[in-house]
Every structure is written in C-alpha cells, then in structure tokens.
Design an enzyme around this catalytic site. Sequence first.
Site, short mmCIF file in Angstrom:
data_model
loop_
_atom_site.label_atom_id
_atom_site.label_comp_id
_atom_site.label_asym_id
_atom_site.label_seq_id
_atom_site.Cartn_x
_atom_site.Cartn_y
_atom_site.Cartn_z
N ASP A 11 -23.99 17.78 -32.46
CA ASP A 11 -25.42 17.91 -32.26
C ASP A 11 -26.13 17.00 -33.25
OD1 ASP A 11 -27.89 18.71 -31.47
OD2 ASP A 11 -27.66 20.82 -32.06
N ASP A 104 -28.62 13.90 -27.03
CA ASP A 104 -28.21 14.01 -28.43
C ASP A 104 -27.20 15.12 -28.70
OD1 ASP A 104 -29.85 16.14 -27.95
OD2 ASP A 104 -31.05 15.94 -29.76
N GLU A 105 -26.54 15.60 -27.66
CA GLU A 105 -25.70 16.77 -27.87
C GLU A 105 -24.57 16.79 -26.85
OE1 GLU A 105 -25.95 21.38 -26.77
OE2 GLU A 105 -27.71 20.13 -26.47
#
Lengths: 396, 374
Positions: A11, A104-105
Amino acid sequence: MPATTTIVHLDADAFFVSCELASKPELRGTKCAVGGRERGIISSASYEARACGVYTPMPTTRALRVCPDLILLPHTTGLYGIISRKMFALCETLTPLVQRNSIDEGYLDLGPCGYSDDVQLEVAVRGLQRRIWDELGIPVSMGIARNKLVSQIASKLRKPRGFVVVPSGTETAFLAPLDIGKLPGIGAKTEAALKERGLAFISDIAKRPEDDLASIFGRDWRSVVSSARGEDDRPVEVDHDDAKSYSQQETFAADIADPAEIERIAKGMIDELMPQIRTDGKRARTMTVKVRYGDFSQESAGRSLAEASDLEMPFYPLVAPLLRKAWTRRSALRLVSVRFSGIEEPARQLDLFSIENEADTKRRKLASVLDLLNRTASGAKVKYGHQIRRGTDGHE
Amino acid sequence: MKFKINRDHFSNGLAQVLNVVGSKATMPILSNVLIEAEKDGITLTTTNLDLGIRVKVKAEVKETGAVTLPVKRLAGIVRELPQIDVSFDSAPNHQVKLNSGGSVFRIMGIGKEEFPPLPDFSDDKIFSLEQAELISMLRSVAYAQSSDETRYILNGVYFNFRDGKLSLVATDGRRLALIAKELEVPAEKAGSIILPAKTVSELLRMLDKGEKLKISFNDRRAAFQINADNPDTGLVDSIYLYSKVVEGNYPNYQQVIPKETHQRIKLERELFNECVHRAALVCSDKSNSVKLKVSNNLLEISASSPDFGEAHESMAIAYSGPDLQVAFNPQFLVDPLRALTKDEIYFELKDEVSPGVIKTLENFVCVVMPVRIN
C-alpha cells in the site's frame, strides 16, 4: 520448512503526494497536498498535512481553512499512472502473481516462488520496499500474512513505511486487540453502532454467543466471525491489464449553465479519450455522460452505438441528446464527465458496401496522423473546430 | 350466419391466419379474424395492415353471413373442443354460439363493417412458381436479411424478375446471399420488390401445401396465391397472402459479388459446417470470429477467446495454392452451410480483407466479409 506466510499487501503511502515529491524532494516534510484549486477536492495529503486535520476527500477550500499554510500541488496528468506501472513492474520482479487493486495498492502471492522459509521471504519483501523507495522515491507499507485479509490489515497498521509480519497461526491473536472498524466492510457508522452494543474490539466478536451475532450482523454473521478469526481463502487474482472503461471529468471554476459550452466541453473529452482508446488498440461501444449540479446531486445518461468504434465522429451526435436526457434540472452544472465503456477488441467485421467503409478508413487515417502530431508537437495541438470557443473577439 | 365444421379443419384454418395478429394491435378489430360463410365453405381473414392472410376452409353452410372474433382466444377454444363436429351460430348482434358435444361457448364479436378489406389479387405483374422451389430458394437466402431497423431497406428479401431469371437476394451489409433460377420474364413484366422479413417468415411457414403458387406485385404491394387444396387439412382452393413491400432502392448487389476467382477450395459441406460450428463453441461476444488458415492440402480452423480458451480443427482438402489466412464471423459461414443441401460446395478466398465466397454449381452465391484482426 517452506515459507507459510506468503501473501503480501502493498500500500503506497500518500501516493499522489509521494509521486509529486519524488520530483520535488525539497517539499519533503512539509504540509502539502495534491488537489484541485478553487472548487476542487484534496485527493492526497502528506502525513504532515494530515496531522493538521487535512483528509481525503475534502474540499480544497476547507483544507485551506484548517491548514492555511498547506502547499497545494496540482494534479499532473499521466504521472501517477506511469509511476504506478513502474511500481507494479518492480513487484513483478519478485513474483508474477500480482493483483492490482487500484493505482496505489495491490497483493502479491509469493507462494510459488520457493522461499525456503519465512525469514528468506521477509528479506525479499524488505528488499522490494527499499527498491521502490530507492528507484521511484515512493514510500510504501507492507503487510505479510497467510492470506489477503490479514495482510491488508497489517499493511495499514503502521503507515507510513510500515512493515508488519503476522506469523502463521497468530492471526486471531494479531486481530484481537484491534478496533472492530479495521475489519473489511465495517465503516465508521457501523463501527459506532457496534461500539454501542459493546463490540469495540475484534476480540469482542468471539466472546458473543452465535444468536447475538446473528441478530447484530444479520445473514452475514458467519463471514464476520471468520474474518475476526483472520480466515480468508480468496486467491490473489492476476488481473488483465485491459481497461474496462475510459473516462474523463471536469469540475468547473464556476457553475456553467450554457448547454452549448457544456457540449463543447463534453466533445473535448471525446477528443481526449479517443486517442487513448486508439493507442490501446481498442474500440468503445457505449458512451455515458454524467452531470453534477451545484448541490452535488448528479444524473447520467448513456447510449450504445450499433457497432463499437475507435473514431470520434460516431459519438459526437450522441452528446447533445445525452446531455438533454441527463441534464433534467434547470440549474447550472459544476461538473461534467464522459465515460466510454463496452470496450472491445480491435477485431473488426468488414462491411460489404464500401461507401461508409472508405469514409471510415479515411477518418482513421486522419486520426492516426492527428494522434501522432498531438503526441509529438508539445503545446501545438490540432483540434476539431467545435473546440474553438466563440469568445468576445471571435478567437480562442 | 350458421355453419357446421370439422373441429380440426377449423383449427387448421385458424392456425394459418393466427401469426399475422400482433400482441399489441393498434385497433381492437385487428386482433380479430373475419369469418365469412359462403355456399360450401368459410373464409378466415386476418390483417395487421402491412400483411394479411385469407384461407378457405370446408364447411357445411346453412346460412351465409359474416362476423369477426378475437382470433387468439377463438383458436385456443376451437383446438380444445371435445367433439369433432362443431356448430357455429352467429346472431345479428354479433354474438357467436359455438357448440361441440356438451360444450357451449358464447363469444362477443364485432361486425364485419369495421374490418379493413384486404386488397384483391391484382393483375399488375403475375408469375407462377413451384412452391417447393420457392421455399428452397427462400431458405437459401433468408438468414442473411438484416434485423437492424436502421437499415430497413435490408429488412427483407429482394425478388428480382429480370433477364430471364428470378433472383432472390438478402444481405445485412456484412454478408450477402443470392440464388437465381431461370424463369421466362417478358420485358413488360420485369420488376423487383423487397418482401418484408415478416412476410418472408409467413411464406416459409405456409408454402409446401400444394404444387403451384402465383405472385403478383407492383411498386407498393405483393400478393401470393398459394394452392392449398387438401381434403386432410380441410383447406380448399388457395391461401391468399397480401403484403406491403419495403419501399426504396435495394443496394446494387452485383457490384459486391467478386468477379474474379482467386483461390477456390472444394469442401464437404457437412464436415466444414461441423468444424466451424465446433471451433465457434469457444467464441464469445467479444471475440466472435474463427480463423481459417489454408495451406498445402490443409484447412485449419481456429478460434479463441481470452477469458475462456481456444479451439483448433483441421480438415484435409485438395489445395496447392499460396498459404492464406482470413477470419470470419462463424455464424456467417454456418448459416449458408446449413441452408444448403448439396454435399459439396466451393469456397473462394483471396486475402484477409477480401470477401470469401461460398458457391454451389447451381446459381447460389454467398459473399461473406471477413473480420479483420489488427
């Protein structure tokens, strides 16, 4: 003994801000945020800004009130996607089993990678975390566990730059002292309601009799109980890179009530999105137009072509009717968005009666030249006539 | 009006006219069948204003007259009557009494005056054809009609009586099927019509009831007189079918039929059909094409869809030309292969962007545009 905790949740920390700071290191440690000026919203805030009470999503004006010295960074179109791809490419140097959940994860499954034990695996994941920082300047938090659920809770536990390992067999103990709101599906409202009923920590769930839980959580109570024990058997799914839709939206500096201007903006979005669709070698069938009023309520309308297209031309005539259909209230708009879905592979059924075929072939040729020009000549853009705004002096 | 009729004959007659009536008729009278009793039989007529059908059924008429009744309900009742003998009795107030064994039905009808008359069989341009032949010609092309309402001109089968032959053509803009037969066409009778898809499907259902049929047409309408005399079904004389035609100019189909033959492959129709059909089982909406690869004495057919899997089929063929690769919508190949009856067909190909042509030696051509895979 081979590694047992093989699922990693990655993350990125304050991703958009981190992307900006990677090229502006002098701003590190300051209260900064990425967001639209004037009437936009904050989409990402540095941890320093968060300490002042800036959160996402928050209207920019409010953010500037709670944190007057906030440094506001504008969105850099395209940058975050590029860095995200680089980040996941680094992940893929460790394992091919990478699931991107969002920009983003994502999850990594290191199971089939043959690490001889958990320690070795941990060393490799720390190496990845360091590499993403060294090469891209992006801080990320990692959670390592036996499954997706626990690894995800672990990675969010000690942000930024967290690194939390939950050894196999200790999942229940790991979760027990955490707030019940950490469990997936339990939002702030539910969390407050549960606290009133004496369920504050995840461990509280195990203490309750089944009848109680059934009445609190309803039909899904069994899945809540297994989540509380840290059980989860969802596999890491390697997703296809294919986009399912293409969309663009614009929030206006001041509400717009002029249909002609809205139409011009929407057509401009078609002109922006179609080159992307062509670059990806796809075609779109459905276009949806969404409008948002000053009071944030919104409406949308969509329509499909008989046949998917990668040209702007077939979609232009849909703009005005869709806007009329979506824009039912007689009030000005703060935002309009255009979305293309029904994305198809480029295989194209040819037509017998070539008249329309030839016109399309010519348009496609023209489009590819325009795409090339607009990509290379920086600043100089070739636009369609409908994008020229009729200003006071007759020029844009 | 009063008559006695055989239940099964009555039911057969109603079944012939039933389909014309849509579920949402614009006027109540259009949901009704017009029943007219003459000296030795009754006629049944339905119409939706675009298409109308009239049949004659054998009956023992005691009193002539006419009435209209809701056709769907009536057909349902007649089918289930307990005895073969049915008596039909209509009062002046249009109420009908239906008797069969111990069953009695009273049905409210509407007077004949409101029923729109069916135009007569005109003597514009008349041709006589064999029913069996027309049915096989229609089956050879009907699948290629377009169902896209925005291309309404293509929503039908084109009948072209000209140059000593009758040609039937159907196309949806991506494939085109053409079949022709020799027919004497005097210059003054030459002409063409586009017969709407609905009429084509009614014709296909109706034909094969006898030997001959007559077609008459002008620029706006067409009519068919289909010989249907058969003591078993109870139908007498002929079925009369009237239809509006699709008005407009049919595209110039001659120009899209390739004049030159590049590579010609002789294929066993059934085997080719099976291979294409099997390969297409892996196709999906998103990737709806089969790839044909032709090389020395070998035809390979393959298909794939990214989220499911792939299929490969191979067939031995007699071929010594250059290697070729071209993709098609599998349905466009299977449709003509299924409609044809000959064991052997010819498939002509050129390259991946030129049309493929399926042919038989008997005036049949199906032109299929490929799917271009970038």
